[in-house]
Scaffold this motif. Structure first.
Motif, short mmCIF file in Angstrom:
data_model
loop_
_atom_site.label_atom_id
_atom_site.label_comp_id
_atom_site.label_asym_id
_atom_site.label_seq_id
_atom_site.Cartn_x
_atom_site.Cartn_y
_atom_site.Cartn_z
N ARG A 30 -17.42 6.94 -77.39
CA ARG A 30 -16.31 7.84 -77.69
C ARG A 30 -16.86 9.19 -78.12
O ARG A 30 -17.64 9.28 -79.07
CB ARG A 30 -15.48 7.22 -78.81
N PHE A 31 -16.44 10.24 -77.41
CA PHE A 31 -16.81 11.59 -77.83
C PHE A 31 -15.83 12.01 -78.91
O PHE A 31 -14.64 12.16 -78.67
CB PHE A 31 -16.76 12.56 -76.64
N VAL A 32 -16.33 12.18 -80.13
CA VAL A 32 -15.48 12.51 -81.27
C VAL A 32 -15.18 14.01 -81.30
O VAL A 32 -14.05 14.41 -81.56
CB VAL A 32 -16.14 12.04 -82.59
N GLY A 33 -16.19 14.82 -81.03
CA GLY A 33 -15.97 16.25 -81.04
C GLY A 33 -17.25 17.04 -81.23
O GLY A 33 -18.33 16.47 -81.40
N ALA A 34 -17.09 18.35 -81.21
CA ALA A 34 -18.22 19.27 -81.38
C ALA A 34 -17.83 20.31 -82.41
O ALA A 34 -16.67 20.69 -82.53
CB ALA A 34 -18.55 19.93 -80.05
N ARG A 35 -18.83 20.77 -83.14
CA ARG A 35 -18.58 21.84 -84.10
C ARG A 35 -19.75 22.83 -84.06
O ARG A 35 -20.92 22.42 -84.01
CB ARG A 35 -18.34 21.31 -85.51
N ASP A 36 -19.41 24.09 -84.07
CA ASP A 36 -20.40 25.15 -84.07
C ASP A 36 -21.02 25.23 -85.45
O ASP A 36 -20.31 25.29 -86.46
CB ASP A 36 -19.73 26.47 -83.69
N GLU A 37 -22.34 25.21 -85.49
CA GLU A 37 -23.04 25.30 -86.77
C GLU A 37 -24.00 26.49 -86.77
O GLU A 37 -25.13 26.39 -87.23
CB GLU A 37 -23.76 23.98 -87.06
N GLY A 38 -23.52 27.60 -86.23
CA GLY A 38 -24.32 28.83 -86.23
C GLY A 38 -25.27 28.89 -85.05
O GLY A 38 -24.86 29.24 -83.96
N ASP A 39 -26.52 28.49 -85.27
CA ASP A 39 -27.52 28.59 -84.20
C ASP A 39 -27.53 27.37 -83.27
O ASP A 39 -28.32 27.33 -82.33
CB ASP A 39 -28.92 28.80 -84.79
N HIS A 40 -26.69 26.39 -83.54
CA HIS A 40 -26.63 25.20 -82.68
C HIS A 40 -25.22 24.59 -82.77
O HIS A 40 -24.39 25.03 -83.54
CB HIS A 40 -27.69 24.16 -83.09
N THR A 41 -25.01 23.58 -81.95
CA THR A 41 -23.74 22.85 -81.97
C THR A 41 -24.04 21.40 -82.32
O THR A 41 -25.04 20.84 -81.86
CB THR A 41 -23.04 22.93 -80.61
N ALA A 42 -23.18 20.80 -83.14
CA ALA A 42 -23.29 19.39 -83.49
C ALA A 42 -22.24 18.62 -82.68
O ALA A 42 -21.06 18.94 -82.74
CB ALA A 42 -23.06 19.18 -84.97
N TYR A 43 -22.70 17.64 -81.91
CA TYR A 43 -21.83 16.80 -81.10
C TYR A 43 -21.80 15.42 -81.74
O TYR A 43 -22.85 14.81 -81.96
CB TYR A 43 -22.36 16.68 -79.67
N VAL A 44 -20.60 14.93 -82.04
CA VAL A 44 -20.46 13.64 -82.70
C VAL A 44 -19.98 12.61 -81.68
O VAL A 44 -19.00 12.83 -80.97
CB VAL A 44 -19.48 13.72 -83.89
N VAL A 45 -20.70 11.48 -81.65
CA VAL A 45 -20.42 10.41 -80.70
C VAL A 45 -20.11 9.14 -81.47
O VAL A 45 -20.89 8.73 -82.34
CB VAL A 45 -21.64 10.17 -79.77
N GLY A 46 -18.97 8.52 -81.17
CA GLY A 46 -18.62 7.24 -81.76
C GLY A 46 -19.28 6.12 -80.97
O GLY A 46 -19.14 6.07 -79.74
N VAL A 47 -20.01 5.27 -81.66
CA VAL A 47 -20.70 4.16 -81.00
C VAL A 47 -19.71 3.04 -80.76
O VAL A 47 -19.11 2.52 -81.70
CB VAL A 47 -21.89 3.67 -81.85
N VAL A 48 -19.52 2.68 -79.50
CA VAL A 48 -18.62 1.58 -79.12
C VAL A 48 -19.50 0.41 -78.71
O VAL A 48 -20.35 0.52 -77.82
CB VAL A 48 -17.69 2.00 -77.97
N ARG A 49 -19.29 -0.70 -79.38
CA ARG A 49 -20.08 -1.89 -79.10
C ARG A 49 -19.36 -2.76 -78.09
O ARG A 49 -18.13 -2.87 -78.13
CB ARG A 49 -20.33 -2.66 -80.38
N PRO A 50 -20.12 -3.40 -77.20
CA PRO A 50 -19.48 -4.31 -76.24
C PRO A 50 -18.84 -5.48 -76.96
O PRO A 50 -19.35 -5.94 -77.98
CB PRO A 50 -20.62 -4.75 -75.34
N SER A 51 -17.75 -5.96 -76.41
CA SER A 51 -17.10 -7.14 -76.96
C SER A 51 -16.59 -7.98 -75.81
O SER A 51 -16.53 -7.54 -74.67
CB SER A 51 -15.94 -6.76 -77.90
#
Length: 90
Positions: A63-84
């Motif tokens: 799951r792509f949670v989102g991105a946020r600008d942190e000045g000189d770089h961007t932080a991309y947050v990924v939700g880990v989905v486990r197989p079930s």
């Protein structure tokens, strides 16, 4: 310094495509069996990561949670989905 509850981070600043996504994939493989890890974060300066990280999430079922600008770089947050279910024993 990160607190113990902070999500694991891939620091891919200064690395070009495809390295941020390759490093993301390695980290997710390492944490998939740890139920306490719900998200991972990718720090990237490569503009291609804005497309590559969400595309990787779609292709790999995370799951792509989102991105946020942190000045000189961007932080991309990924939700880990486990197989079930029946496919969990891959």
């Amino acid at each position: 310094m990160t607190a113990p509850d902070d999500p694991p981070v891939v620091d891919a600043r200064g690395q070009r495509c495809p390295l941020p996504v390759i490093r993301l994939a390695r980290l997710v493989r390492l944490v998939e069996d740890d139920p306490t890890v719900l998200e991972v974060t990718v720090l990237a300066t490569d503009p291609a990561a804005a497309h590559d990280v969400p595309a990787w999430c779609r292709m790999r079922g995370h799951r792509f949670v989102g991105a946020r600008d942190e000045g000189d770089h961007t932080a991309y947050v990924v939700g880990v989905v486990r197989p079930s279910g029946p496919a969990a024993g891959r």
